[in-house]
Motif scaffolding. Sequence first.
Motif, PDB file in Angstrom:
ATOM      1  N   LYS A  45       0.843  -1.213   0.000  1.00 12.14           N
ATOM      2  CA  LYS A  45       0.000   0.000   0.000  1.00 12.14           C
ATOM      3  C   LYS A  45       0.866   1.246   0.000  1.00 12.14           C
ATOM      4  CE  LYS A  45      -2.094  -1.332   3.809  1.00 12.14           C
ATOM      5  NZ  LYS A  45      -1.342  -2.612   3.950  1.00 12.14           N
ATOM      6  N   THR A  46       1.860   1.261   0.889  1.00 10.29           N
ATOM      7  CA  THR A  46       2.729   2.437   0.959  1.00 10.29           C
ATOM      8  C   THR A  46       3.561   2.559  -0.318  1.00 10.29           C
ATOM      9  OG1 THR A  46       2.804   2.269   3.363  1.00 10.29           O
ATOM     10  CG2 THR A  46       4.505   3.613   2.317  1.00 10.29           C
ATOM     11  N   CYS A  47       4.015   1.430  -0.821  1.00 11.67           N
ATOM     12  CA  CYS A  47       4.777   1.409  -2.082  1.00 11.67           C
ATOM     13  C   CYS A  47       3.940   2.048  -3.205  1.00 11.67           C
ATOM     14  CB  CYS A  47       5.125  -0.041  -2.392  1.00 11.67           C
ATOM     15  SG  CYS A  47       5.951  -0.288  -3.950  1.00 11.67           S
ATOM     16  N   THR A  63       6.508   8.068   3.627  1.00 12.52           N
ATOM     17  CA  THR A  63       6.534   6.854   4.453  1.00 12.52           C
ATOM     18  C   THR A  63       5.175   6.707   5.125  1.00 12.52           C
ATOM     19  OG1 THR A  63       7.400   8.105   6.323  1.00 12.52           O
ATOM     20  CG2 THR A  63       9.010   6.974   4.936  1.00 12.52           C
ATOM     21  N   SER A  64       4.888   5.497   5.591  1.00  9.84           N
ATOM     22  CA  SER A  64       3.598   5.250   6.248  1.00  9.84           C
ATOM     23  C   SER A  64       3.484   6.065   7.527  1.00  9.84           C
ATOM     24  CB  SER A  64       3.469   3.776   6.618  1.00  9.84           C
ATOM     25  OG  SER A  64       2.512   3.158   5.840  1.00  9.84           O
ATOM     26  N   PRO A  65       2.414   6.825   7.685  1.00 12.05           N
ATOM     27  CA  PRO A  65       2.213   7.537   8.957  1.00 12.05           C
ATOM     28  C   PRO A  65       1.601   6.618  10.003  1.00 12.05           C
ATOM     29  CG  PRO A  65       0.533   8.174   7.358  1.00 12.05           C
ATOM     30  CD  PRO A  65       1.417   7.178   6.676  1.00 12.05           C
ATOM     31  N   PHE A  82      -3.177   8.975   5.044  1.00 12.96           N
ATOM     32  CA  PHE A  82      -3.631   8.396   6.314  1.00 12.96           C
ATOM     33  C   PHE A  82      -3.174   6.942   6.411  1.00 12.96           C
ATOM     34  CE2 PHE A  82      -6.884  11.531   7.594  1.00 12.96           C
ATOM     35  CZ  PHE A  82      -7.044  12.232   6.418  1.00 12.96           C
ATOM     36  N   ASP A  83      -2.835   6.511   7.635  1.00 13.76           N
ATOM     37  CA  ASP A  83      -2.624   5.091   7.920  1.00 13.76           C
ATOM     38  C   ASP A  83      -3.469   4.763   9.152  1.00 13.76           C
ATOM     39  OD1 ASP A  83      -1.820   2.586   8.732  1.00 13.76           O
ATOM     40  OD2 ASP A  83       0.274   2.896   8.179  1.00 13.76           O
ATOM     41  N   LEU A  84      -4.539   4.017   8.950  1.00 16.24           N
ATOM     42  CA  LEU A  84      -5.513   3.780  10.025  1.00 16.24           C
ATOM     43  C   LEU A  84      -5.257   2.477  10.768  1.00 16.24           C
ATOM     44  CD1 LEU A  84      -8.723   4.941   8.096  1.00 16.24           C
ATOM     45  CD2 LEU A  84      -7.089   6.313   9.432  1.00 16.24           C
ATOM     46  N   ILE A 110      -5.689   6.702   1.705  1.00  8.47           N
ATOM     47  CA  ILE A 110      -6.057   6.123   2.988  1.00  8.47           C
ATOM     48  C   ILE A 110      -5.697   4.642   3.043  1.00  8.47           C
ATOM     49  CG2 ILE A 110      -7.954   5.792   4.615  1.00  8.47           C
ATOM     50  CD1 ILE A 110      -9.359   8.117   3.003  1.00  8.47           C
ATOM     51  N   GLU A 111      -4.644   4.334   3.832  1.00 16.14           N
ATOM     52  CA  GLU A 111      -4.264   2.935   4.041  1.00 16.14           C
ATOM     53  C   GLU A 111      -5.168   2.324   5.109  1.00 16.14           C
ATOM     54  OE1 GLU A 111      -0.110   1.845   4.099  1.00 16.14           O
ATOM     55  OE2 GLU A 111       0.498   3.858   3.474  1.00 16.14           O
ATOM     56  N   TRP A 112      -5.559   1.072   4.919  1.00 21.40           N
ATOM     57  CA  TRP A 112      -6.464   0.331   5.821  1.00 21.40           C
ATOM     58  C   TRP A 112      -7.874   0.921   5.822  1.00 21.40           C
ATOM     59  CZ3 TRP A 112      -4.695  -4.231   7.315  1.00 21.40           C
ATOM     60  CH2 TRP A 112      -3.319  -4.424   7.407  1.00 21.40           C
TER      61      TRP A 112
END
Length: 142
Positions: A45-47, A63-65, A82-84, A110-112
Amino acid sequence: MPDKKTAQIYKTEGPDETLQIGRTLGERLKPGDTVLLIGDLGAGKTCFIQGLCAGLGVKEAVTSPTFTLINEYEGRLPVAHFDLYRLDDPEAVLDLGFDEYIDSDSVCLIEWADKFPEVMPAEAIVVRIEIREGDGREVVVG
Ligand code: ADP
Ligand code: MG
């Protein structure tokens, strides 16, 4: 943006290929677009978002927050990432000012997103990444 009814399916064999798909999508995004990223830990996802941000002209490192929950970048459009992963409650998502970001001209990544379907906007591009053998991934954009 991709037609809502026809998802595009890609097979990638390494991070560079996933990044490149993200970059192509990033080049096409418009103000206020939202991209929901779905996939297990380490799926990419971050990639994908790193490529997407490159396509949006973001110069700084992405980078992933995971701990900060939101990173903001400035490319040709403002970007909110976002990283939830660490949140358990939709109220906690809303407490981030989530709706204000969604309603703004920022591109929201928005990750997750699948953890909190109840707070996600109906109008969004969904990117689902599944882990295949080795470095293989299936990336579905729809
Ligand atoms: P997530 O954000 O989904 O947890 P990351 O993007 O942080 O995942 O990490 C994906 C990891 O998987 C990276 O270490 C990356 O190098 C590796 N990887 C291997 N193959 C691929 C691929 N085809 N696409 C994306 N990442 C891959
Ligand atoms: Mg991540």
